[in-house]
Structure formats: structure tokens, C-alpha cells
Scaffold this motif. Structure first.
Motif, mmCIF file in Angstrom:
data_model
loop_
_atom_site.group_PDB
_atom_site.id
_atom_site.type_symbol
_atom_site.label_atom_id
_atom_site.label_comp_id
_atom_site.label_asym_id
_atom_site.label_seq_id
_atom_site.Cartn_x
_atom_site.Cartn_y
_atom_site.Cartn_z
ATOM 1 N N SER A 1 -50.447 35.895 -23.409
ATOM 2 C CA SER A 1 -50.914 34.810 -24.432
ATOM 3 C C SER A 1 -51.504 33.748 -23.414
ATOM 4 C CB SER A 1 -49.959 34.233 -25.314
ATOM 5 O OG SER A 1 -48.884 33.626 -24.722
ATOM 6 N N GLY A 2 -52.275 32.938 -24.034
ATOM 7 C CA GLY A 2 -52.599 31.768 -23.241
ATOM 8 C C GLY A 2 -54.134 31.607 -22.933
ATOM 9 N N GLN B 1 -54.016 29.362 -18.159
ATOM 10 C CA GLN B 1 -52.738 29.801 -17.724
ATOM 11 C C GLN B 1 -52.627 31.020 -18.533
ATOM 12 O OE1 GLN B 1 -51.441 28.934 -15.238
ATOM 13 N NE2 GLN B 1 -49.280 29.546 -15.344
ATOM 14 N N VAL B 2 -51.628 32.131 -18.105
ATOM 15 C CA VAL B 2 -51.194 33.021 -19.035
ATOM 16 C C VAL B 2 -49.881 33.138 -19.049
ATOM 17 C CG1 VAL B 2 -51.292 35.637 -19.024
ATOM 18 C CG2 VAL B 2 -53.328 34.621 -18.193
ATOM 19 N N GLN B 3 -49.224 33.304 -20.233
ATOM 20 C CA GLN B 3 -47.739 33.643 -20.165
ATOM 21 C C GLN B 3 -47.445 34.912 -20.784
ATOM 22 O OE1 GLN B 3 -49.356 30.913 -22.154
ATOM 23 N NE2 GLN B 3 -49.176 29.668 -20.364
ATOM 24 N N LEU B 4 -46.588 35.660 -20.045
ATOM 25 C CA LEU B 4 -45.823 37.059 -20.465
ATOM 26 C C LEU B 4 -44.472 36.836 -20.832
ATOM 27 C CD1 LEU B 4 -47.221 38.918 -17.284
ATOM 28 C CD2 LEU B 4 -48.303 38.724 -19.456
ATOM 29 N N VAL B 5 -44.290 37.449 -21.908
ATOM 30 C CA VAL B 5 -42.999 37.428 -22.766
ATOM 31 C C VAL B 5 -42.550 38.891 -22.861
ATOM 32 C CG1 VAL B 5 -41.554 36.492 -24.671
ATOM 33 C CG2 VAL B 5 -43.340 35.161 -23.685
ATOM 34 N N GLU B 6 -41.391 39.218 -22.304
ATOM 35 C CA GLU B 6 -40.837 40.606 -22.312
ATOM 36 C C GLU B 6 -39.876 40.585 -23.385
ATOM 37 O OE1 GLU B 6 -41.139 40.344 -17.529
ATOM 38 O OE2 GLU B 6 -40.343 38.988 -19.194
ATOM 39 N N SER B 7 -39.393 41.484 -24.092
ATOM 40 C CA SER B 7 -38.409 41.928 -24.981
ATOM 41 C C SER B 7 -38.144 43.150 -24.958
ATOM 42 C CB SER B 7 -38.799 41.167 -26.346
ATOM 43 O OG SER B 7 -39.842 42.072 -26.878
ATOM 44 N N GLY B 8 -36.973 43.386 -25.425
ATOM 45 C CA GLY B 8 -36.618 44.839 -25.839
ATOM 46 C C GLY B 8 -35.474 45.370 -24.856
#
Length: 118
Positions: A25-26, A1-8
Motif C-alpha cells: 500500500s501507499g 512511500q510503499v508499505q508492505l505488511v505480511e501476515s499468516g
């Protein structure tokens, strides 16, 4: 499993700049394509920019010359550098990852709000 975390994301005046980040990540992987999409209120999600593992980039016409999409493969991170922002750039921006180039996007982030005031 892939996790995508946005910021900004955030609020900026017209003509200003913002840089979005998206960390994947993941799992351990390579060769993937990453991209940014956006969705404004009452509108469909639209493609903004993409970058292949090779570094080849492609942009929607409405952001050419204003946005860039650098990536850091060592950190599994892609950025969206947004300059000369306009009120019409206001939207939720989503990061996406495609495992195979040219085969669409398989994973999506939760989105980050960008608001450009006039």
C-alpha cells in the motif's frame, strides 16, 4: 512511500502447510516484482520465490515443488503457499517489492515468523 505488511506466519508441524500474505500500500503503481526471502537464526537472508508483474515466477531450488507464489494485482497482494513444510524451513519470512524487474528489491516488510516443528 510503499508499505508492505505480511501476515499468516505461525507454528506448524512438519509436513503441514501455511500461507503467507503480503499486502502493498501507499501509492498507485504497476509493473513491479514481488518476492519472498527468509532468514533463519544465525544465517544470512536468502531468496525464496519471486513473481514478476507478468506472472512469471522463479523459485529457490530448495522450495521447488513445495512452495508457490501467487499474486493478486488488483489487491496489490502476493502470497506464499508453503506445503510439505520441513523443520529447516523455520525462519522469519520477508516480503519484498521491486519497482523495476531485474533491478533488485526496493521495499521490505517487517517479517513474519514461521516455525516448523518436527
Amino acid at each position: 512511500q510503499v508499505q508492505l505488511v505480511e501476515s499468516g506466519g505461525g507454528l506448524v508441524q512438519a509436513g503441514g502447510s501455511l500461507r503467507l500474505s503480503c499486502a502493498a500500500s501507499g501509492r498507485t503503481f504497476s509493473g513491479y516484482t514481488m518476492g519472498w526471502f527468509r532468514q533463519a537464526p544465525g544465517k544470512e537472508r536468502e531468496f525464496v520465490a519471486g513473481i514478476k508483474w507478468s506472472g512469471e515466477t522463479y523459485y529457490a531450488e530448495f522450495v521447488k515443488g513445495r512452495f508457490t507464489i501467487p499474486r493478486d494485482n488488483r489487491k496489490n497482494t502476493v502470497y506464499l503457499q508453503m506445503n510439505s513444510l520441513k523443520p529447516e524451513d523455520t525462519a522469519i519470512y520477508y516480503c519484498a517489492l521491486g519497482l523495476v524487474a531485474g533491478k533488485g528489491y526496493d521495499y521490505w516488510g517487517q517479517g513474519t515468523q514461521v516455525t516448523v516443528s518436527s
